[in-house]
Design an enzyme around this catalytic site. Sequence first.
Site, PDB file in Angstrom:
ATOM      1  N   THR A  34      -3.759   5.600  -2.656  1.00  0.00           N
ATOM      2  CA  THR A  34      -4.661   6.731  -2.828  1.00  0.00           C
ATOM      3  C   THR A  34      -4.038   7.619  -3.892  1.00  0.00           C
ATOM      4  O   THR A  34      -2.865   7.462  -4.244  1.00  0.00           O
ATOM      5  CB  THR A  34      -4.829   7.540  -1.521  1.00  0.00           C
TER       6      THR A  34
ATOM      7  N   LYS B 253      -2.243  12.064  -2.091  1.00  0.00           N
ATOM      8  CA  LYS B 253      -1.193  12.439  -1.121  1.00  0.00           C
ATOM      9  C   LYS B 253       0.007  12.990  -1.891  1.00  0.00           C
ATOM     10  O   LYS B 253      -0.130  14.028  -2.526  1.00  0.00           O
ATOM     11  CB  LYS B 253      -0.879  11.238  -0.239  1.00  0.00           C
TER      12      LYS B 253
ATOM     13  N   ASP C  22       0.880  -1.168   0.000  1.00  0.00           N
ATOM     14  CA  ASP C  22       0.000   0.000   0.000  1.00  0.00           C
ATOM     15  C   ASP C  22       0.919   1.220   0.000  1.00  0.00           C
ATOM     16  O   ASP C  22       1.540   1.554   1.013  1.00  0.00           O
ATOM     17  CB  ASP C  22      -0.871  -0.044   1.259  1.00  0.00           C
TER      18      ASP C  22
HETATM   19  N1  DSN Z   1      -5.846   9.186   6.783  1.00  0.00           N
HETATM   20  C1  DSN Z   1      -4.704   8.838   6.001  1.00  0.00           C
HETATM   21  C2  DSN Z   1      -3.481   9.500   6.490  1.00  0.00           C
HETATM   22  O1  DSN Z   1      -3.610  10.613   6.963  1.00  0.00           O
HETATM   23  O2  DSN Z   1      -2.406   8.959   6.413  1.00  0.00           O
HETATM   24  C3  DSN Z   1      -4.555   7.377   5.917  1.00  0.00           C
HETATM   25  O3  DSN Z   1      -5.767   6.847   5.545  1.00  0.00           O
END
Ligand code: DSN
Length: 430
Positions: free
Chosen positions: A226, A229, A200
Amino acid sequence: MNNYFNLSKCDQLVFDLIQKEIRRQQEGLILIPSENIASYAVLEAASTVLTNKYSEGYPHHRYYTGNQYIDEIEQIAIDRAKLLFKAEHANVQPHSGSSANMAAYMAVLNPGDKILGMDLSHGGHLTHGAKVNFSGKLYQCIAYGVNKETEQIDMDEIRAIAQKEKPKIIVSGATAYPRLIDFDGFAKIAKEINAYAMADISHIAGLCAVDLHPNPTSNHDIVTTTTHKTLRGPRGGIILSKIEDSLKEIYSPDNPKTLAQKIDSAVMPGIQGGPLEHIIAAKAINFQEALQINFIEYQKQIISNAQALAKTLTSNGLRLVSGGTDNHLILIDCTNLQITGKEGADSLAEVNIYTNFNKIPFDTRPALNPSGIRIGTPSLTTRGMKEPEMVIIGNLIAEILKDINNETKKEQVRKKVKELTDQYSIYTNL
Ligand code: DSN
C-alpha cells in the site's frame, strides 16, 4: 489548506462531518500503525481534475483518447516507484493493497493453486489466505505462524512447512508483526521448492525504501505494498516485480508473456477497469517525497519512537508480544491487565488515543474481542513528535490500560492529550 468553500456551499452535512474529522485527527493521538498523515501536496494531487479522466490501459496504450498528460503522469509515477524501491517493474494502478495482492496472485496462479502465507491471527493479512477472503476461497491456502516461545517467525519451521506442502507461491509480510522479516530467508526457501517469492511490504514500505528494513525487491519475484502507511502517500496500492518470470519453464512454458506483462494484464483487464489517475498523481508526488534525504530521517525517527514507546510500556509492566519492536509497530498483550484488547482500545479512544484491538499469536479470544492492542508511530512521527513525547504517551497509555474504569483519570489524560496535540499540528510539520 483548502477551505472547502464549494463543498460547504454544496453539502453542509458532509462538509460539517469532514470538519469534525479534521478536528478528531488534530485533537487525537493516532497510534494506528497503518495510518499516517499525507502531505498537502499529496492531498492536492488527489483532488485534481484527473479524477474526470478515463484511461484504461497503460501509458501510450490506452482505450481512450486524450491521455497525453495522464500518460506522462503515470509514467513518472512508475519511474519513481522503480527508483525508490530499486525494482525492475512497477504497476501503480492497484486501488489498494488487497487489489495489488489479488492481481499478483492472478498473474502467476490458477484457482486451486497453493499459497503459503502468514496466519491472520499471527499477524498476516486477510489476503494472505484467510478463509473468509477471496484468497482463501479461490486458492488452497496453508498458513505459517510465529514460534510459540519467541513469538517470532522461525525460518526452519517455514522451510519444513514449505517442503512438505510445496506451495506455488510463498507470501511473506505482515500487518501485526513487530520484528524484522528475513526476506532473504523467504526467497531462499521459495527457490528450493520452485515457488514464487512474494512479499507484501505494506506496513514497512517506508522502512524498506530507505533500507532500514531489508528490501525484498532484489530477491523476490513480486513485491506488493500500500502507499499510505509508513510510506505516507495517498490511500492505494502498487505492485513491484522482476521483468522476467523465473519459473516460466516450470509453470507456463507456452505463455510468451513476461512476469511484468502478466502482472499488468492481471491488474487491467484482470481485476480493474479505469485507473484512479488523480491517486496515481498523488502516488507520484509521494514517491518524490520519499526520494528526498529527509525521508530517511523520518523513517529512522519512526523506529526510534517505536522503541522509546515500547520501553516505556514495558517499564510500566505491560507485556509486549515478542518483547519489543524492530519496526514501527508494537503489539500489547492485555491478558495480564485482566482486560481485553477491545476494552483497552475503546478506553484509549475515550481519551482521544486511537489504536486498534488485534489478535495476538495463539490468542484464544475472538477477532472482535481479542487480547491485543496494536499501536505504531508513523503518524505521531509525521507530526514531529520524538522520544520525550513517546515516554509521555507510553505512560498515559499505561495509566489508562491499568485502570480502564477510572473516569477521573480519563479526564486528566484527556487534558494531557490535548496539551500534546495542541503543540503538534497535523499539517505544519511536513
Ligand atoms: N487494514 C490494514 C492494517 O491496518 O494493517 C491492513 O489491510
